[in-house]
Scaffold this active site. Structure first.
Site, PDB file in Angstrom:
ATOM      1  N   HIS A  82      55.698  36.585  40.528  1.00  0.00           N
ATOM      2  CA  HIS A  82      54.255  36.747  40.716  1.00  0.00           C
ATOM      3  C   HIS A  82      53.542  35.521  40.159  1.00  0.00           C
ATOM      4  O   HIS A  82      53.847  35.072  39.062  1.00  0.00           O
ATOM      5  CB  HIS A  82      53.758  37.996  39.982  1.00  0.00           C
ATOM      6  CG  HIS A  82      52.277  38.142  40.023  1.00  0.00           C
ATOM      7  ND1 HIS A  82      51.614  38.628  41.127  1.00  0.00           N
ATOM      8  CD2 HIS A  82      51.325  37.822  39.122  1.00  0.00           C
ATOM      9  CE1 HIS A  82      50.314  38.616  40.893  1.00  0.00           C
ATOM     10  NE2 HIS A  82      50.108  38.129  39.682  1.00  0.00           N
ATOM     11  N   ASP A 161      43.667  50.418  38.790  1.00  0.00           N
ATOM     12  CA  ASP A 161      43.375  49.006  38.488  1.00  0.00           C
ATOM     13  C   ASP A 161      42.280  48.482  39.410  1.00  0.00           C
ATOM     14  O   ASP A 161      41.376  47.774  38.981  1.00  0.00           O
ATOM     15  CB  ASP A 161      44.645  48.152  38.631  1.00  0.00           C
ATOM     16  CG  ASP A 161      44.306  46.676  38.588  1.00  0.00           C
ATOM     17  OD1 ASP A 161      43.822  46.218  37.540  1.00  0.00           O
ATOM     18  OD2 ASP A 161      44.471  45.988  39.617  1.00  0.00           O
ATOM     19  N   ARG A 168      34.920  45.844  35.895  1.00  0.00           N
ATOM     20  CA  ARG A 168      34.994  44.697  34.969  1.00  0.00           C
ATOM     21  C   ARG A 168      34.253  43.494  35.541  1.00  0.00           C
ATOM     22  O   ARG A 168      33.583  42.754  34.820  1.00  0.00           O
ATOM     23  CB  ARG A 168      36.466  44.323  34.717  1.00  0.00           C
ATOM     24  CG  ARG A 168      37.202  45.306  33.814  1.00  0.00           C
ATOM     25  CD  ARG A 168      38.704  45.069  33.844  1.00  0.00           C
ATOM     26  NE  ARG A 168      39.068  43.728  33.446  1.00  0.00           N
ATOM     27  CZ  ARG A 168      40.169  43.083  33.865  1.00  0.00           C
ATOM     28  NH1 ARG A 168      41.015  43.660  34.694  1.00  0.00           N
ATOM     29  NH2 ARG A 168      40.431  41.868  33.444  1.00  0.00           N
ATOM     30  N   SER A 183      46.331  44.674  33.988  1.00  0.00           N
ATOM     31  CA  SER A 183      45.943  44.732  35.402  1.00  0.00           C
ATOM     32  C   SER A 183      47.049  44.125  36.273  1.00  0.00           C
ATOM     33  O   SER A 183      47.516  44.740  37.243  1.00  0.00           O
ATOM     34  CB  SER A 183      44.619  43.973  35.578  1.00  0.00           C
ATOM     35  OG  SER A 183      44.360  43.702  36.918  1.00  0.00           O
ATOM     36  N   LYS A 187      50.439  46.397  38.687  1.00  0.00           N
ATOM     37  CA  LYS A 187      50.789  46.249  40.105  1.00  0.00           C
ATOM     38  C   LYS A 187      52.246  45.821  40.261  1.00  0.00           C
ATOM     39  O   LYS A 187      52.954  46.263  41.158  1.00  0.00           O
ATOM     40  CB  LYS A 187      49.837  45.238  40.768  1.00  0.00           C
ATOM     41  CG  LYS A 187      48.431  45.803  40.927  1.00  0.00           C
ATOM     42  CD  LYS A 187      47.411  44.775  41.338  1.00  0.00           C
ATOM     43  CE  LYS A 187      46.981  43.924  40.181  1.00  0.00           C
ATOM     44  NZ  LYS A 187      45.716  43.258  40.249  1.00  0.00           N
TER      45      LYS A 187
END
Ligand code: URA
Length: 433
Positions: A82, A161, A168, A183, A187
């Protein structure tokens, strides 16, 4: 348990229990806890912080708020990579076929681009007919058969999220390390991989602009991943300039293909090999990271990675001919060079502005419903530390709309600083966590 007391507890800097954090996340997801209470809670977190156990509890509560992808039907250790997002970042397209060519399953869930950064799914759609909307059974079957598949993110991945992030974003509570780390990791954990390799970008085009913040985020995410039984590594990589020399969609895929053919830019190759090495090492395919790197290098030399990319494109309905001839990708009708207005060395590039230049050309999205033009983009000729003469091209822009190309050229030029003093050599990698 009630939300008023929990907000108050955090306001006084006390530590919340696992049950209390689940109560907050579940309540907010179902609508029982309202935006105004959640906003107050998020601000209390920003001011008083969360410890490791609270951050893990928040991550897991958000991960379990929607679908948890079950990849147990895939043989072997599943690895995922990621990136926290950057300009010109096409490493997934380079390292996924390399890792898969070595027999390690790459079951990837990717997103579309938004704002100044691009998305892997958009880039892959440069292959005619290619689809990432494949059913889960087909996704698993493809990974078992040829070790590689990429799907778009489902709407129901960590919905808590999504809802919390939206709040946010409008309450000045984005920039807290625990909230960011939970967050991102919620995922990744819901996506099901056993080994997670994180590419944490740092610099002017990154979400984290300073090295200290990037290290703190990397440490927090690695702590969460390892804390919940997912072997996790983070590589901190440079984003003070775009990665590679291509920014856009088809143009980036072409550069990824050139890298798999052994003709890629040094920075893209180095970052891809480093991330890929940790994927192989984490999957126990190599005993050392050095050995893993040598294995990956061989997949370029013997073209197995390039052939794996073609196989993957075909399996998801795409025309793979462009893998062997990148001239087949769609072409923009207008080319314009951005010329340096003085002599000097390139000492600074405002990287997110380069991403915005691509967006102005039509290659990115302002909102999530915007259409993008896969053929437009930027070929960068001068990067940090390069010597430039007045009138020399800094980049070539490709577009289909003369007014957009002209606006993009002005924007591109402004993103560069040219000075007389040669800057220090750039780094590609700052460290491993
Ligand atoms: N990216 C995410 O997914 N979440 C954040 O909080 C910040 C960046």
């Amino acid at each position: 348990m009630n939300m008023y007391d929990l907000i108050s507890k955090k306001k006084y800097g006390e530590t919340l229990t696992n049950e209390e954090i689940h109560f907050i996340v579940d309540g907010f997801t179902s609508g029982a806890i309202k935006d105004y209470q959640m906003s107050a809670f998020l601000m209390a977190v920003c001011l008083k912080g969360m410890d490791k156990d609270e951050t893990i509890a928040l991550t897991m509560a958000m991960a379990h708020s929607g679908d948890m992808l079950d990849l147990s039907a895939i043989d072997g250790v599943k690895v995922d990579k990621h990136s926290t997002g950057g300009v010109g970042d096409k490493t997934s397209l380079v390292l996924s076929p390399m890792v898969a060519a070595l027999g390690i399953p790459v079951a990837k869930m990717s997103g579309r681009g938004l704002g100044h950064t691009g998305g892997t799914i958009d880039k892959l759609e440069s292959f005619r007919g290619f689809s990432t909307s494949i059913p889960t059974e087909k996704f698993i079957e493809n990974v078992n058969k040829m070790k590689m598949a990429i799907v778009g993110q489902t709407a129901n991945l960590a919905p808590a999220d999504k809802k919390i992030y939206a709040l946010r974003d409008v309450t000045a509570t984005v920039d807290n390390i625990s909230l960011i780390a939970s967050s991102i990791m919620s995922k990744k954990i819901a996506s099901g991989a056993d080994v997670i390799v994180l590419d944490v970008k740092t610099g002017s085009g990154a979400f984290m602009k300073t090295l200290d913040d990037s290290i703190a985020l990397a440490e927090a995410m690695v702590e969460i991943g390892n804390g919940v039984g997912r072997e996790t590594y983070a590589v901190i990589t440079d984003m003070n300039q775009p990665l590679g020399n291509a920014v856009g969609n088809s143009i980036e895929v072409a550069e990824a293909i050139q890298t798999l053919q052994g003709n890629g830019p040094a920075d893209l190759l180095e970052v891809s090999l480093t991330l890929g090495s940790y994927m192989l090492y984490g999957a126990k395919k190599a005993v050392t990271v050095k050995e893993a790197r040598e294995m990956l290098e061989r997949t370029i030399a013997d073209r197995t990675a390039l052939n794996k990319l073609a196989e993957f494109v075909r399996a998801q309905g795409g025309d793979d001919s462009a893998v062997f001839d990148t001239e087949l990708f769609p072409k923009a009708s207008i080319q314009k060079e951005v010329l340096a207005d003085k002599d000097g060395y390139v000492t600074r590039i405002i990287t997110d502005e380069i991403g915005m230049t691509s967006l102005v050309l039509g290659g990115g999205r302002e909102t999530k419903d915007s259409e993008i033009d896969l053929s437009v983009g930027i070929r960068i000729h001068k990067k940090l530390g390069d010597k430039v003469k007045a009138g020399e091209a800094l980049a070539t822009l490709y577009g289909n709309d003369a007014a957009k190309v002209s606006a993009a050229a002005t924007r591109y030029l402004k993103a560069y600083t040219l000075d007389q003093q040669q800057p220090e050599a750039v780094k590609y990698i700052y460290g491993i966590v």
